[in-house]
Design a protein around this motif. Structure first.
Motif, PDB file in Angstrom:
ATOM      1  N   ARG A 623       0.832  -1.209   0.000  1.00 30.51           N
ATOM      2  CA  ARG A 623       0.000   0.000   0.000  1.00 30.51           C
ATOM      3  C   ARG A 623       0.866   1.259   0.000  1.00 30.51           C
ATOM      4  O   ARG A 623       0.538   2.249  -0.655  1.00 30.51           O
ATOM      5  CB  ARG A 623      -0.932   0.011   1.211  1.00 30.51           C
ATOM      6  CG  ARG A 623      -1.968  -1.108   1.216  1.00 30.51           C
ATOM      7  CD  ARG A 623      -2.929  -0.976   2.398  1.00 30.51           C
ATOM      8  NE  ARG A 623      -2.211  -0.881   3.664  1.00 30.51           N
ATOM      9  CZ  ARG A 623      -2.142   0.218   4.413  1.00 30.51           C
ATOM     10  NH1 ARG A 623      -2.737   1.335   4.013  1.00 30.51           N
ATOM     11  NH2 ARG A 623      -1.495   0.205   5.566  1.00 30.51           N
ATOM     12  N   LEU A 624       1.962   1.206   0.746  1.00 24.79           N
ATOM     13  CA  LEU A 624       2.866   2.351   0.755  1.00 24.79           C
ATOM     14  C   LEU A 624       3.500   2.546  -0.623  1.00 24.79           C
ATOM     15  O   LEU A 624       3.597   3.664  -1.130  1.00 24.79           O
ATOM     16  CB  LEU A 624       3.944   2.163   1.821  1.00 24.79           C
ATOM     17  CG  LEU A 624       4.994   3.279   1.943  1.00 24.79           C
ATOM     18  CD1 LEU A 624       5.404   3.471   3.387  1.00 24.79           C
ATOM     19  CD2 LEU A 624       6.233   2.971   1.101  1.00 24.79           C
ATOM     20  N   LEU A 625       3.952   1.452  -1.232  1.00 24.15           N
ATOM     21  CA  LEU A 625       4.574   1.546  -2.549  1.00 24.15           C
ATOM     22  C   LEU A 625       3.606   2.123  -3.568  1.00 24.15           C
ATOM     23  O   LEU A 625       3.985   2.936  -4.421  1.00 24.15           O
ATOM     24  CB  LEU A 625       5.062   0.170  -2.999  1.00 24.15           C
ATOM     25  CG  LEU A 625       6.159  -0.473  -2.145  1.00 24.15           C
ATOM     26  CD1 LEU A 625       6.472  -1.873  -2.669  1.00 24.15           C
ATOM     27  CD2 LEU A 625       7.421   0.386  -2.143  1.00 24.15           C
ATOM     28  N   GLU A 626       2.340   1.725  -3.470  1.00 23.00           N
ATOM     29  CA  GLU A 626       1.332   2.254  -4.387  1.00 23.00           C
ATOM     30  C   GLU A 626       1.117   3.743  -4.138  1.00 23.00           C
ATOM     31  O   GLU A 626       1.034   4.541  -5.086  1.00 23.00           O
ATOM     32  CB  GLU A 626       0.014   1.497  -4.209  1.00 23.00           C
ATOM     33  CG  GLU A 626      -1.082   1.965  -5.146  1.00 23.00           C
ATOM     34  CD  GLU A 626      -2.373   1.195  -4.959  1.00 23.00           C
ATOM     35  OE1 GLU A 626      -3.342   1.492  -5.686  1.00 23.00           O
ATOM     36  OE2 GLU A 626      -2.429   0.319  -4.073  1.00 23.00           O
ATOM     37  N   ALA A 627       1.041   4.116  -2.855  1.00 19.84           N
ATOM     38  CA  ALA A 627       0.824   5.524  -2.523  1.00 19.84           C
ATOM     39  C   ALA A 627       1.978   6.397  -2.970  1.00 19.84           C
ATOM     40  O   ALA A 627       1.782   7.542  -3.383  1.00 19.84           O
ATOM     41  CB  ALA A 627       0.602   5.672  -1.012  1.00 19.84           C
ATOM     42  N   ARG A 628       3.199   5.862  -2.929  1.00 24.47           N
ATOM     43  CA  ARG A 628       4.359   6.641  -3.327  1.00 24.47           C
ATOM     44  C   ARG A 628       4.608   6.579  -4.827  1.00 24.47           C
ATOM     45  O   ARG A 628       5.449   7.306  -5.348  1.00 24.47           O
ATOM     46  CB  ARG A 628       5.618   6.142  -2.613  1.00 24.47           C
ATOM     47  CG  ARG A 628       5.562   6.048  -1.131  1.00 24.47           C
ATOM     48  CD  ARG A 628       5.915   7.256  -0.311  1.00 24.47           C
ATOM     49  NE  ARG A 628       6.524   8.400  -0.885  1.00 24.47           N
ATOM     50  CZ  ARG A 628       7.528   9.087  -0.319  1.00 24.47           C
ATOM     51  NH1 ARG A 628       8.072   8.654   0.793  1.00 24.47           N
ATOM     52  NH2 ARG A 628       7.980  10.176  -0.846  1.00 24.47           N
ATOM     53  N   GLY A 629       3.909   5.679  -5.502  1.00 23.06           N
ATOM     54  CA  GLY A 629       4.124   5.540  -6.937  1.00 23.06           C
ATOM     55  C   GLY A 629       5.405   4.821  -7.274  1.00 23.06           C
ATOM     56  O   GLY A 629       5.974   5.014  -8.353  1.00 23.06           O
TER      57      GLY A 629
END
Length: 685
Positions: A623-629
């Motif tokens: 989820r963090l990786l997705e939020a950070r792109g």
């Protein structure tokens, strides 16, 4: 007298004006966060957007005033229409503002422009209390250009002190903060709280005295206990909702005789901004000034290790003012820095001051590297260094005379000849001969991440001058039985010299790094010494531009298709070959990118290390990786799967092999390690 008072008054007024002009989260009454994507491509990146988040809820005009206090204007999303995805992290990082708006530039009558974390713009009443996005027009600092002028300066208040640093495109930077004093040579450092209204942290402090220093060099000093901080957030100190960041504290390598926290290889801007952590580097005393122990005198050694411990005391007291969480400090280091982390884990005085540990390429096992993890007694240390007294003319039967004499010697004269470079059992800071890992070892409720480079020992061997394998082994202090051992066959190579070098590199790696790194992880897991233990080995490397031993062994071969090196071809993955990847400084250090995977791999490694600091697991939160792109890391994590800790009974997947296609497999060179006397159960005592 009146003139003197007038001058003093004018001087104090000038200082007040200077401080008033330097923005401070407390005077702005808001947390400040630098938000950017940071894909590690530096100024060649296609994603250049950078904003400063002002978290205080206020009207549009007040928000514009806050930006003006920073020397900026409200953020203009019109300039970054193709990059708005980086705002998504605002939703992930906020528990209370997941659907919030942020003031940006733009007004129309009684309505003003606000933007959501999804990049949607809306007109709202201008008196609506909202946080804001300010421009961050600071340039990205580099080796060639660092701008610390007043426009970019930012102050932090901790205790009664004001520390002035600066910002660039990626982070707030505070360099050269003194954390301790040294009452006298060969005394233990003393914690030094910040004091004063105008402490400059705009440039690195001097490095500790070492062999590379020369007489009159301003960058070298015995008064060298300084640290450096990179942070993405500065809290105002007035909000209980402020989320403190995990802290990574780097301890440099250099064999306990060289190195510094100001080495730009370890610039923390990338880790701080991309990893959303606070990054700290420190200096500590080296060589005789940091480790000399002499029986029968007051010199008990471990001064450099105690410096590291003192730095942790300083950070626990003050890192909160820089956005860090004192209860989420991870210490990490490479080579002698990793040995330092191991000693801190072993020390009853230090081990409770941090919440996680990473050891990269800990020297341990054969020959001189044994002293990095198996500590000498003071008697043993004295037998190795007592010749120093004759070299300096300080030999005497009177211990006070010896101390006085050594304290008077030119410090540069203590960097040559006999040099102490090892921890010792002083029965206070270190009370055991090694880090306890056996069944009776203390249980340390923290995670450990530990590993090596595939060919870590290669720089510690050399090309042979003879085809006599036994003679080569003996000349390099490697076991001679290897010449006739089927476990170490001579590999095929275009010539005998390359074959023998390949063999000695393999043996040196096993005997000085791999075997006991694996024993450490396996034994720690078996006896539940740590909360979790993660083990790795790098199968990809990028050798430091400043350190390429046995050239070109550690460098990827150059081809017409890959003029800077082809990492898909065979080459040695040597000691220090992971540092650019870990810190994300390939581009910053001027390295020529060899293929499309160099930056992708650095992104993955940096994201894994900072995930470990934030959560105790090196598998980043999807989820963090997705939020950070961070799509590259997302793809690599999906392909590799979860990085699982070493299990007590082992499952044949204990080791994480780090390459562009990461995977898990069993321990390496198990039979060879047994033959060398460094089997998996070596530390299980």
């Amino acid at each position: 007298m009146a003139t003197l008072v007038a001058r003093l008054s004018a001087s104090l007024c000038l200082v007040s004006l200077v401080l008033a002009s330097v923005p401070n989260p407390r005077t702005i009454d808001s947390d400040l966060t630098v938000l950017t994507h940071n894909d590690l491509y530096g100024n060649s990146s296609h994603r250049q957007a950078s904003a400063i988040v002002v978290s205080k809820r206020q009207s549009h005009s007040a928000a514009a005033s806050s930006c003006a206090a920073l020397g900026e204007s409200l953020w203009s999303n019109e300039q970054h229409l193709q990059e708005l995805g980086f705002l998504e992290y605002l939703r992930y990082d906020s528990k209370t503002q997941s659907q919030d708006h942020y003031w940006v530039a733009g007004t129309a009558h009684t309505k003003c422009s606000a933007i959501t974390a999804r990049g949607r713009t809306q007109q709202l009443p201008c008196d609506t209390p909202l946080p804001a996005l300010c421009q961050n027009s600071a340039a990205l600092s580099s080796l060639e250009s660092t701008d610390t002028s007043s426009k970019w300066q930012t102050a932090v208040t901790t205790g009664n002190a004001t520390v002035i640093g600066y910002r660039d495109k990626h982070s707030f930077r505070f360099q050269g903060i003194q954390y301790a004093t040294i009452p006298s040579r060969f005394s233990h450092s003393v914690y030094l709280p910040p004091a004063g209204s105008n402490i400059s942290a705009l440039s690195y402090g001097p490095q500790c005295i070492q062999g590379s220093c020369s007489s009159g060099t301003a960058s070298c000093s015995e008064d060298c206990l300084y640290l450096n901080i990179w942070t993405p957030v500065l809290p105002s100190g007035k909000s209980s909702k402020t989320t403190k960041k995990a802290v990574l504290v780097w301890i440099h390598g250099g064999g306990f005789v060289s190195g510094s926290g100001s080495d730009t290889t370890f610039d923390g801007g990338a880790m701080a901004s991309r990893g959303d952590v606070v990054l700290v580097t420190i200096n500590y005393r080296l060589g005789n000034l940091g480790f000399l122990a002499l029986e029968g005198t007051s010199l008990t050694g471990n001064y450099g290790l105690k410096d590291q411990n003192t730095a942790l005391e300083w950070l626990r007291a003050h890192i909160g003012a820089f956005g860090g969480d004192k209860d989420r400090i991870t210490v990490f280091g490479q080579s002698a820095g990793a040995a330092s982390v191991r000693a801190l884990l072993a020390s009853p005085e230090a081990r409770d001051k941090f919440a996680g540990a990473i050891t990269q390429s800990t020297p341990q096992g054969l020959n001189y590297v044994s002293t990095f993890s198996k500590y000498l007694t003071i008697t043993e240390a004295t037998n190795r260094t007592k010749s120093l007294l004759d070299e300096t003319g300080c030999a005497s039967n009177n211990s006070a005379t010896v101390l006085t004499c050594l304290q008077a010697v030119d410090p540069l004269n203590l960097t040559t000849g006999t040099v102490a470079s090892y921890p010792v059992v002083d029965n206070k800071f270190l009370t055991t001969s090694s880090l306890p890992l056996g069944p009776t070892a203390p249980k340390l409720n923290i995670p450990l991440l530990s590993g090596i480079m595939h060919d870590d020992g290669s720089p510690f061997t050399s090309y042979p001058s003879t085809a006599n394998i036994t003679a080569v082994l003996l000349s390099q202090n490697l076991p001679s039985f290897i010449a006739n051992s089927p476990l170490f066959p001579l590999p095929s190579a275009p010539n005998t010299t390359e074959s023998i070098f390949n063999l000695t590199s393999r043996v040196a790696t096993d005997a000085m790094f791999r075997c006991l790194a694996q024993s450490t992880a396996a034994t720690a897991a078996k006896n539940s010494v740590f909360k979790n233990t993660y083990a790795y080995e790098f199968d990809r490397a990028f050798q430091l531009l400043s350190y390429s031993p046995n050239p070109p062994a550690c460098e990827a071969p150059r081809t017409p298709e890959h003029p800077f090196g082809d990492p898909s071809l065979p080459y040695y993955k040597c000691h220090s070959g992971e540092l650019y990847y870990v810190f994300g400084t390939l581009v910053r250090e001027g390295a020529r990118i060899r293929d499309d995977d160099d930056i992708r791999f650095s992104q993955y490694v940096l994201d894994s290390w900072t995930s470990f600091a934030r959560t105790g697991s090196p598998t980043p939160d999807p989820r963090l990786l997705e939020a950070r792109g961070f799509t590259n890391t997302s793809a690599l994590v999906r392909a590799a799967g979860t990085w699982a800790p070493v299990e007590e009974r082992g499952n044949g997947k204990e080791l994480r092999v780090l390459n562009i296609g990461a995977r898990s497999e069993g321990w390496r060179e198990v039979e060879q390690c047994e033959a060398l006397g460094f089997g998996l159960d070596y530390y299980d005592v």
